[in-house]
Motif scaffolding. Structure first.
Motif, PDB file in Angstrom:
ATOM      1  N   VAL A 184       0.842  -1.196   0.000  1.00 47.52           N
ATOM      2  CA  VAL A 184       0.000   0.000   0.000  1.00 47.52           C
ATOM      3  C   VAL A 184       0.879   1.248   0.000  1.00 47.52           C
ATOM      4  O   VAL A 184       0.655   2.181  -0.770  1.00 47.52           O
ATOM      5  CB  VAL A 184      -0.936  -0.002   1.227  1.00 47.52           C
ATOM      6  N   ASN A 185       1.877   1.265   0.853  1.00 43.58           N
ATOM      7  CA  ASN A 185       2.802   2.392   0.927  1.00 43.58           C
ATOM      8  C   ASN A 185       3.990   2.105   0.018  1.00 43.58           C
ATOM      9  O   ASN A 185       4.841   1.269   0.339  1.00 43.58           O
ATOM     10  CB  ASN A 185       3.270   2.600   2.369  1.00 43.58           C
ATOM     11  N   ARG A 186       4.046   2.802  -1.109  1.00 42.25           N
ATOM     12  CA  ARG A 186       5.120   2.541  -2.060  1.00 42.25           C
ATOM     13  C   ARG A 186       6.321   3.466  -1.856  1.00 42.25           C
ATOM     14  O   ARG A 186       7.253   3.470  -2.655  1.00 42.25           O
ATOM     15  CB  ARG A 186       4.579   2.651  -3.487  1.00 42.25           C
ATOM     16  N   GLU A 187       6.291   4.245  -0.791  1.00 39.88           N
ATOM     17  CA  GLU A 187       7.428   5.122  -0.469  1.00 39.88           C
ATOM     18  C   GLU A 187       8.442   4.352   0.383  1.00 39.88           C
ATOM     19  O   GLU A 187       8.850   4.784   1.461  1.00 39.88           O
ATOM     20  CB  GLU A 187       6.946   6.366   0.278  1.00 39.88           C
ATOM     21  N   ALA A 188       8.870   3.201  -0.127  1.00 41.44           N
ATOM     22  CA  ALA A 188       9.708   2.310   0.679  1.00 41.44           C
ATOM     23  C   ALA A 188      11.075   2.902   0.980  1.00 41.44           C
ATOM     24  O   ALA A 188      11.648   2.642   2.044  1.00 41.44           O
ATOM     25  CB  ALA A 188       9.857   0.971  -0.034  1.00 41.44           C
ATOM     26  N   THR A 189      11.624   3.673   0.059  1.00 38.67           N
ATOM     27  CA  THR A 189      12.956   4.242   0.263  1.00 38.67           C
ATOM     28  C   THR A 189      12.965   5.186   1.464  1.00 38.67           C
ATOM     29  O   THR A 189      13.790   5.059   2.377  1.00 38.67           O
ATOM     30  CB  THR A 189      13.407   4.989  -1.003  1.00 38.67           C
ATOM     31  N   ALA A 190      12.037   6.137   1.466  1.00 39.79           N
ATOM     32  CA  ALA A 190      11.940   7.072   2.596  1.00 39.79           C
ATOM     33  C   ALA A 190      11.549   6.348   3.869  1.00 39.79           C
ATOM     34  O   ALA A 190      12.035   6.677   4.959  1.00 39.79           O
ATOM     35  CB  ALA A 190      10.921   8.171   2.275  1.00 39.79           C
ATOM     36  N   LEU A 191      10.670   5.357   3.740  1.00 43.53           N
ATOM     37  CA  LEU A 191      10.222   4.615   4.920  1.00 43.53           C
ATOM     38  C   LEU A 191      11.390   3.871   5.565  1.00 43.53           C
ATOM     39  O   LEU A 191      11.498   3.811   6.797  1.00 43.53           O
ATOM     40  CB  LEU A 191       9.118   3.637   4.521  1.00 43.53           C
ATOM     41  N   GLY A 192      12.287   3.310   4.736  1.00 46.82           N
ATOM     42  CA  GLY A 192      13.456   2.637   5.287  1.00 46.82           C
ATOM     43  C   GLY A 192      14.323   3.574   6.102  1.00 46.82           C
ATOM     44  O   GLY A 192      14.789   3.228   7.194  1.00 46.82           O
ATOM     45  N   ALA A 193      14.544   4.787   5.586  1.00 51.42           N
ATOM     46  CA  ALA A 193      15.333   5.774   6.338  1.00 51.42           C
ATOM     47  C   ALA A 193      14.635   6.159   7.636  1.00 51.42           C
ATOM     48  O   ALA A 193      15.280   6.329   8.682  1.00 51.42           O
ATOM     49  CB  ALA A 193      15.558   7.012   5.474  1.00 51.42           C
ATOM     50  N   ALA A 194      13.308   6.285   7.566  1.00 53.01           N
ATOM     51  CA  ALA A 194      12.541   6.624   8.770  1.00 53.01           C
ATOM     52  C   ALA A 194      12.646   5.517   9.822  1.00 53.01           C
ATOM     53  O   ALA A 194      12.846   5.785  11.012  1.00 53.01           O
ATOM     54  CB  ALA A 194      11.082   6.861   8.398  1.00 53.01           C
ATOM     55  N   TYR A 195      12.515   4.281   9.382  1.00 50.33           N
ATOM     56  CA  TYR A 195      12.604   3.159  10.329  1.00 50.33           C
ATOM     57  C   TYR A 195      13.973   3.116  11.019  1.00 50.33           C
ATOM     58  O   TYR A 195      14.068   2.883  12.223  1.00 50.33           O
ATOM     59  CB  TYR A 195      12.365   1.846   9.599  1.00 50.33           C
ATOM     60  N   LEU A 196      15.032   3.346  10.242  1.00 48.68           N
ATOM     61  CA  LEU A 196      16.376   3.313  10.830  1.00 48.68           C
ATOM     62  C   LEU A 196      16.555   4.425  11.860  1.00 48.68           C
ATOM     63  O   LEU A 196      17.128   4.209  12.933  1.00 48.68           O
ATOM     64  CB  LEU A 196      17.429   3.428   9.726  1.00 48.68           C
ATOM     65  N   ALA A 197      16.044   5.625  11.545  1.00 43.63           N
ATOM     66  CA  ALA A 197      16.111   6.727  12.510  1.00 43.63           C
ATOM     67  C   ALA A 197      15.237   6.439  13.726  1.00 43.63           C
ATOM     68  O   ALA A 197      15.595   6.763  14.861  1.00 43.63           O
ATOM     69  CB  ALA A 197      15.682   8.032  11.844  1.00 43.63           C
ATOM     70  N   GLY A 198      14.084   5.803  13.483  1.00 44.16           N
ATOM     71  CA  GLY A 198      13.176   5.475  14.579  1.00 44.16           C
ATOM     72  C   GLY A 198      13.715   4.401  15.500  1.00 44.16           C
ATOM     73  O   GLY A 198      13.449   4.418  16.711  1.00 44.16           O
ATOM     74  N   LEU A 199      14.481   3.459  14.949  1.00 41.38           N
ATOM     75  CA  LEU A 199      15.120   2.448  15.801  1.00 41.38           C
ATOM     76  C   LEU A 199      16.158   3.090  16.717  1.00 41.38           C
ATOM     77  O   LEU A 199      16.305   2.696  17.880  1.00 41.38           O
ATOM     78  CB  LEU A 199      15.786   1.372  14.930  1.00 41.38           C
ATOM     79  N   ALA A 200      16.861   4.091  16.197  1.00 40.23           N
ATOM     80  CA  ALA A 200      17.906   4.752  16.991  1.00 40.23           C
ATOM     81  C   ALA A 200      17.326   5.677  18.056  1.00 40.23           C
ATOM     82  O   ALA A 200      18.007   5.998  19.034  1.00 40.23           O
ATOM     83  CB  ALA A 200      18.843   5.535  16.074  1.00 40.23           C
ATOM     84  N   THR A 201      16.076   6.116  17.871  1.00 39.21           N
ATOM     85  CA  THR A 201      15.471   7.069  18.806  1.00 39.21           C
ATOM     86  C   THR A 201      14.313   6.468  19.605  1.00 39.21           C
ATOM     87  O   THR A 201      13.606   7.185  20.311  1.00 39.21           O
ATOM     88  CB  THR A 201      14.967   8.312  18.046  1.00 39.21           C
ATOM     89  N   GLY A 202      14.119   5.165  19.480  1.00 43.38           N
ATOM     90  CA  GLY A 202      13.141   4.473  20.324  1.00 43.38           C
ATOM     91  C   GLY A 202      11.711   4.487  19.846  1.00 43.38           C
ATOM     92  O   GLY A 202      10.809   4.086  20.590  1.00 43.38           O
ATOM     93  N   VAL A 203      11.452   4.924  18.619  1.00 45.38           N
ATOM     94  CA  VAL A 203      10.081   4.894  18.107  1.00 45.38           C
ATOM     95  C   VAL A 203       9.653   3.446  17.862  1.00 45.38           C
ATOM     96  O   VAL A 203       8.520   3.068  18.148  1.00 45.38           O
ATOM     97  CB  VAL A 203       9.964   5.717  16.805  1.00 45.38           C
ATOM     98  N   TRP A 204      10.571   2.642  17.301  1.00 41.69           N
ATOM     99  CA  TRP A 204      10.332   1.205  17.139  1.00 41.69           C
ATOM    100  C   TRP A 204      11.418   0.458  17.892  1.00 41.69           C
ATOM    101  O   TRP A 204      12.578   0.863  17.899  1.00 41.69           O
ATOM    102  CB  TRP A 204      10.367   0.811  15.664  1.00 41.69           C
ATOM    103  N   LYS A 205      11.041  -0.654  18.520  1.00 40.93           N
ATOM    104  CA  LYS A 205      12.012  -1.374  19.344  1.00 40.93           C
ATOM    105  C   LYS A 205      12.852  -2.353  18.544  1.00 40.93           C
ATOM    106  O   LYS A 205      14.005  -2.623  18.900  1.00 40.93           O
ATOM    107  CB  LYS A 205      11.312  -2.101  20.496  1.00 40.93           C
ATOM    108  N   ASP A 206      12.287  -2.914  17.453  1.00 40.77           N
ATOM    109  CA  ASP A 206      13.045  -3.874  16.648  1.00 40.77           C
ATOM    110  C   ASP A 206      12.384  -4.047  15.287  1.00 40.77           C
ATOM    111  O   ASP A 206      11.305  -3.488  15.015  1.00 40.77           O
ATOM    112  CB  ASP A 206      13.148  -5.229  17.371  1.00 40.77           C
ATOM    113  N   THR A 207      13.011  -4.855  14.432  1.00 36.37           N
ATOM    114  CA  THR A 207      12.476  -5.052  13.087  1.00 36.37           C
ATOM    115  C   THR A 207      11.178  -5.849  13.084  1.00 36.37           C
ATOM    116  O   THR A 207      10.370  -5.712  12.158  1.00 36.37           O
ATOM    117  CB  THR A 207      13.517  -5.747  12.184  1.00 36.37           C
ATOM    118  N   ALA A 208      10.970  -6.666  14.081  1.00 36.13           N
ATOM    119  CA  ALA A 208       9.716  -7.431  14.147  1.00 36.13           C
ATOM    120  C   ALA A 208       8.526  -6.483  14.285  1.00 36.13           C
ATOM    121  O   ALA A 208       7.468  -6.688  13.659  1.00 36.13           O
ATOM    122  CB  ALA A 208       9.759  -8.407  15.323  1.00 36.13           C
ATOM    123  N   GLU A 209       8.687  -5.441  15.081  1.00 36.24           N
ATOM    124  CA  GLU A 209       7.617  -4.456  15.235  1.00 36.24           C
ATOM    125  C   GLU A 209       7.397  -3.701  13.925  1.00 36.24           C
ATOM    126  O   GLU A 209       6.252  -3.419  13.532  1.00 36.24           O
ATOM    127  CB  GLU A 209       7.978  -3.473  16.353  1.00 36.24           C
TER     128      GLU A 209
END
Length: 500
Positions: A436-461
């Motif tokens: 559904v979300n085809r903005e995978a490139t930006a989303l990947g960068a967001a996830y990596l920043a979010g893992l470093a700042t505690g928005v997501w705890k791990d890749t499973a989430e």
């Protein structure tokens, strides 16, 4: 508690974008600015580094003005970028010494042939995972040092810095305090040892590149620094820059391809297929590239990659240069009005051929023209050419990895085309899975920043966020598919070595 958001800066080949994501990985707001493409000579491609920076800053301001997210609730910034594109600037003034030389640029092709003739190919492949090609940053840096007056002397005095676009943005956002890149970008320079995870002194010496120019290399998910306080940009001051990744591994991460053997293809300006190969590198026998996809928590994940230089750019060519279509959707509409391409095959080698051919001297060709061919057939042939290139890459990748893919995850602007995705499934014999979300490139960068700042705890989430839009199932008879693919191969041979 207020919801936490991540801002992703997606700096691409033709535009700079900013997207704000929530915890579910959903787009809350976005803004985009196109910037100028410069073609000083045949086969040369350049960008203005300051225009890249300003277009990205303007997109930040535009997205904040939408007032959908309070700046105080943005807990981190992730950056993803066009890779290999090379910027060299004065570390005191911040002024670029020359335009950015874009990844598509072929100006150093002859020098690459000299390096091959000197017998450097095996060392480059074993150390960097790459093939010697003008695609990568190293020869672009050398060209700038050799051709810009005084640049080499200044570099040797430690006055100049090099960076891919992520480095250029981070350096400016931190007001020159942080000169850094991540593993995924460093490994595309042709100067980085992907086993030792450090710059290679021999290659730097061989190409005459002072190591003082090179940025520090860090994991893809960590806090690099904080945004400085700029006039008019006070709202982002203090926000940590906490993720950086090249655009294609960024899409691999954004697509949730966290397990060994999972693969994605991005249909952007070019066409980029990546497979996660886990914590070990796989050396390709099929002229694919080996690299570092990302680094997190002290571990690195490797990938296999194949790229076609021209994909979405071909549709833009139809629209802007040939003026056969008014907009991209019209290409689909016209292609759907015919059953096939009427025997027409198009090879979009505008800037040479990438994997698995690696022919810097190939040029585009259209073959099979008869009087009955019309613009509908041309549109269909263009869409087919993109899928043929991807099929080349996928077949090489399955051969190298020994993995028979059953599912290919897709993203990028051109993946909205239902007809092209169906042709892709037909040509590869693999289910094509579009989220559904085809903005995978930006989303990947967001996830990596979010893992470093505690928005997501791990890749499973993170994986729980992915939602499927549509799955395209192969529906073409194998005999027909084989005939079309064989004709594509014949057409490719007609395009090769044209500039020799």
């Amino acid at each position: 508690m207020a919801e936490k958001y991540i801002m992703a800066l997606d700096q691409g080949t033709t535009s700079s974008r900013v997207i704000i994501f929530n915890k579910k990985g959903e787009i809350v707001s976005k803004a985009q600015n196109e910037f100028t493409q410069y073609y000083p000579q045949n086969g040369w491609v350049e960008h203005d580094p300051n225009e890249i920076l300003f277009s990205e800053m303007q997109a930040i301001l535009a997205v904040l003005r939408q007032d959908k997210v309070a700046p105080k609730d943005i807990v981190g910034i992730g950056i993803t970028n066009q890779r290999e594109t090379t910027v060299v600037w004065d570390k005191e003034t911040g002024k670029p010494v020359y335009n950015a030389i874009v990844w598509q640029c072929r100006r150093t092709a002859d020098y690459c042939e000299e390096l091959k003739a000197e017998g450097l190919s095996d060392y480059v492949k074993s150390t960097t995972g790459l093939l010697i090609d003008a695609y990568f940053s190293a020869t672009k840096i050398k060209w700038i040092l050799d051709n810009v007056e005084g640049a080499r002397e200044r570099a040797e005095r430690g006055e100049l810095l090099f960076g891919t676009v992520d480095t250029w943005l981070i350096w400016n956002l931190t007001c020159g305090k942080v000169h850094v890149t991540d593993y995924s970008n460093a490994c595309r320079t042709m100067l980085f040892d992907i086993d030792k995870l450090q710059w290679d002194p021999y290659l730097c010496e061989k190409l005459g590149i002072p190591m003082s120019m090179l940025p520090e290399v860090k994991p893809s998910s960590c806090v690099y620094g904080e945004c400085a306080k700029f006039p008019g940009m006070e709202d982002i001051a203090g926000i940590p820059i906490a993720g950086a990744i090249g655009d294609q591994p960024g899409a691999l991460f954004g697509q949730g391809c966290f397990e060994e053997g999972q693969a994605k293809n991005t249909y952007g300006t070019g066409c980029f297929l990546l497979m996660n190969t886990g914590e070990k590198r796989i050396d390709s026998r099929s002229n694919l590239l080996t690299g570092v996809a990302w680094g997190i928590d002290g571990k690195v994940t490797y990938d296999l990659e194949g790229s076609a230089f021209n994909a979405g750019s071909v549709i833009k060519w139809l629209r802007d240069d040939l003026e056969l279509i008014k907009n991209a959707p019209e290409c689909d509409e016209l292609a759907m009005e015919v059953e096939d391409s009427n025997g027409l095959y198009f090879v979009p080698a505008f800037t040479g051929l990438g994997a698995p051919y690696w022919d810097m001297y190939a040029r585009g060709c259209m073959i099979g023209l008869t009087r009955s061919v019309n613009r509908k057939h041309i549109c269909r042939a263009v869409l087919e050419s993109i899928t043929f290139q991807m099929t080349d890459l996928l077949e090489a990748m399955m051969k190298d990895s020994g993995i028979l893919l059953k599912d290919l995850r897709v993203d990028g602007g051109a993946s909205v085309s239902d007809i092209m995705m169906q042709i892709q499934a037909n040509m590869t014999g693999v289910n094509v899975n579009r989220p559904v979300n085809r903005e995978a490139t930006a989303l990947g960068a967001a996830y990596l920043a979010g893992l470093a700042t505690g928005v997501w705890k791990d890749t499973a989430e993170i994986e729980e966020n992915r939602r499927v839009d549509k799955i395209f199932v192969p529906s073409m008879e194998e005999s027909k598919r084989n005939e079309m693919y064989a004709n594509w191969k014949r057409a490719v041979e007609r395009s090769r070595n044209w500039e020799r």
